[in-house]
Design an enzyme around this catalytic site. Structure first.
Site, mmCIF file in Angstrom:
data_model
loop_
_atom_site.group_PDB
_atom_site.id
_atom_site.type_symbol
_atom_site.label_atom_id
_atom_site.label_comp_id
_atom_site.label_asym_id
_atom_site.label_seq_id
_atom_site.Cartn_x
_atom_site.Cartn_y
_atom_site.Cartn_z
ATOM 1 C CG LEU A 54 -1.964 -1.104 1.297
ATOM 2 C CD1 LEU A 54 -2.731 -1.021 2.606
ATOM 3 C CD2 LEU A 54 -2.927 -1.044 0.127
ATOM 4 N N GLY A 55 2.023 1.214 0.592
ATOM 5 C CA GLY A 55 2.856 2.403 0.681
ATOM 6 C C GLY A 55 4.148 2.130 1.405
ATOM 7 C CD GLN A 56 9.155 1.528 2.182
ATOM 8 O OE1 GLN A 56 8.675 0.511 1.703
ATOM 9 N NE2 GLN A 56 9.992 1.509 3.191
ATOM 10 N N GLY A 57 6.887 4.138 4.220
ATOM 11 C CA GLY A 57 7.185 5.262 5.094
ATOM 12 C C GLY A 57 8.556 5.120 5.717
ATOM 13 N N GLY A 58 8.912 6.069 6.574
ATOM 14 C CA GLY A 58 10.206 6.008 7.225
ATOM 15 C C GLY A 58 10.345 4.795 8.125
ATOM 16 N N GLY A 114 8.959 1.829 7.387
ATOM 17 C CA GLY A 114 8.957 0.622 6.602
ATOM 18 C C GLY A 114 7.716 0.528 5.738
ATOM 19 N N PRO A 115 7.515 -0.593 5.028
ATOM 20 C CG PRO A 115 7.716 -2.695 4.033
ATOM 21 C CD PRO A 115 8.430 -1.759 4.962
ATOM 22 C CE LYS A 138 4.234 1.849 11.601
ATOM 23 N NZ LYS A 138 3.799 2.844 12.585
ATOM 24 C CG ASP A 171 5.164 12.110 13.161
ATOM 25 O OD1 ASP A 171 5.413 13.160 12.526
ATOM 26 O OD2 ASP A 171 5.480 10.980 12.761
#
Length: 465
Positions: A307-311, A313-314, A329, A425
């Site tokens: 679905l996506g990638q963040g700081g 992890g995927p 997550k 955040d």
């Protein structure tokens, strides 16, 4: 007609004038016009069609003459009672039809409800007494002009009643009204409750007269008195019960404060630890999922389910054996979110329940894997607000509802939850939207717990993006 067609074929044509075989065309806006000819020239100005398009309420202009409501030049506009006018579309001239003949209208003043007609023989003018038109010039009992010297005769029209209608759509030009049958068998756009027909403004205006309010309230004085009496009796009974329960409530309050203090202390201890301990895992009110079941749910973390990638992890889309869709997550080994933030998120979300917070279904800590299982958000994060193509679905009502939902979630975290929490955040990528576009706050890895009465938090380093 050729001059008219020539102007219409040119996009630059602003206006034109035609006389005696000559055609003048202007391609610029007209300013400071002066008439230097004795008889004058007719000037035709180009305007947008929607500026002169007729509606249910107003008739189409006739040449340079506006036809104010309720005057009517057609059975489909204005008020049928005032259908005594005719428009010559070729010359743009308005005429008034009377039993004694048809007369040229020289001017119409909607503010004073007057118009003037050109009469050659004043004695021959007769008006229909059943129609809402009256002569203001001197007249005899037969409504005839008594003087032949008068060329322009002044006529006034009576204020109109509520507009006639057949369907509810016919009342769209009169806000706060509905199409209802009246005593004469006709249907009219009658004003709704709290509004009254104003024949001067030709609209339904809100009733705000103090005397009117007093008259409306008079029938309810007796009922109001009974309600007040009942309220006084109920208040007396409630105060007696409150006095009896006061001591028990105080005991309950102290017990609740004691439990809350213990809960905050236990959660903070979990956050300060360097790793999970078996006894702490047992204290988390959240299901533990083994790695094998998560791999099966995400098809071995396939790219098709990503679905996506963040700081951190995927994130993958998965489906549990029960058919429940989830968002997985997976904390990367090189993620900026360490074990402490991971535990913080598990512990905090497990203890938070609110419609505007993302629900956490479970977690997994096997080997080097640190995984969180969230409810699946089909509309993904609010980041698409920066996408010009996708953001068009966010009208102002939907934007307001999203803002309101985020505010409710923050109010819960800061004030209404058992643990007073500061997110630290909050950004669009951490706001997710469910299938009904309801916002939900996510990612509590950097959140901090503050004391029960604490209203500020001082940090020693930057947190978040």
């Amino acid at each position: 007609m050729e001059c008219n067609e020539t102007c219409f074929k040119s996009c630059d044509c602003k206006s034109y004038s035609y006389k005696d075989g000559y055609c003048w065309i202007w391609t610029q806006d007209l300013y400071n016009l002066q008439d230097e000819y004795p008889d004058g020239y007719n000037l035709s100005v180009r305007v947008a069609i929607f500026d002169i398009e007729p509606t249910v309420r107003y008739c189409k202009p006739c040449g340079t003459n506006m036809i104010p409501y309720p005057l009517s030049t057609s059975s489909s506009c204005g008020d049928p009672m005032y259908f005594s006018f005719n428009c010559n579309t070729t010359s743009g001239q308005v005429s008034f039809k009377a039993p004694s003949g048809t007369y040229q209208v020289t001017s119409i003043d909607p503010n004073t409800r007057k118009f003037f007609i050109r009469v050659k023989d004043g004695r021959s003018l007769r008006l229909n007494q059943t129609l809402p038109f009256n002569l203001t010039s001197p007249r005899n009992s037969s409504s005839n002009i008594s003087s032949q010297a008068i060329n322009d005769v002044e006529i006034v029209w009576d204020p109109p009643l509520e507009p006639i209608c057949n369907l509810a759509a016919d009342c769209k030009d009169w806000p706060n009204s509905t199409c209802i049958s009246v005593s004469d068998g006709k249907r009219r756009c009658l004003c709704t409750k709290s509004f009254r027909w104003n024949d001067t403004n030709l609209s339904c205006t809100k009733v705000s007269s103090p005397s009117g309010k007093r008259m409306t309230l008079l029938p309810f004085v007796g009922i109001t008195s009974m309600i007040v009496l009942c309220a006084i009796i109920a208040m007396y009974i409630w105060r007696r019960k409150k006095t009896k329960r006061k001591e028990n409530k105080e005991i309950d309050r102290r017990n609740q404060a004691h439990r809350m203090l213990l809960s905050e202390s236990h959660v903070q201890d979990l956050i300060d630890l360097g790793e999970f301990k078996e006894k702490d895992e047992k204290g988390i009110d959240l299901p533990f999922y083994d790695l094998e079941s998560i791999i099966a749910a995400t098809d071995s973390f396939s790219d098709e389910n990503k679905l996506g990638q963040g700081g951190y992890g995927p994130v993958y889309k998965g489906k549990l054996p029960s058919g429940q869709e989830i968002a997985v997550k997976r904390l990367s080994r090189v993620s900026s979110q360490g074990l402490k933030e991971f535990k913080n998120e598990v512990v905090l979300i497990a203890k938070l329940q609110h419609r505007n917070l993302v629900r956490l279904y479970g977690y997994c800590t096997e080997g080097n894997e640190k995984i969180l299982l969230y409810e699946y958000m089909p509309n993904k994060s609010l980041d698409f607000i920066f996408d010009q193509k996708r953001s068009v679905i966010l009208d102002w009502e939907l934007r307001f509802n999203i803002i309101l939902g985020i505010a409710r979630g923050l109010l819960y975290l800061h004030q209404d939850s058992r643990l007073r929490i500061i997110h630290r955040d909050l950004k669009t990528s951490n706001i997710f939207l469910d299938h009904e576009m309801n916002p939900k706050i996510s990612d509590f890895g950097l959140a901090r717990i503050v004391g029960g009465k604490q209203t500020e938090l001082i940090t020693s380093k930057a947190a978040g993006t």
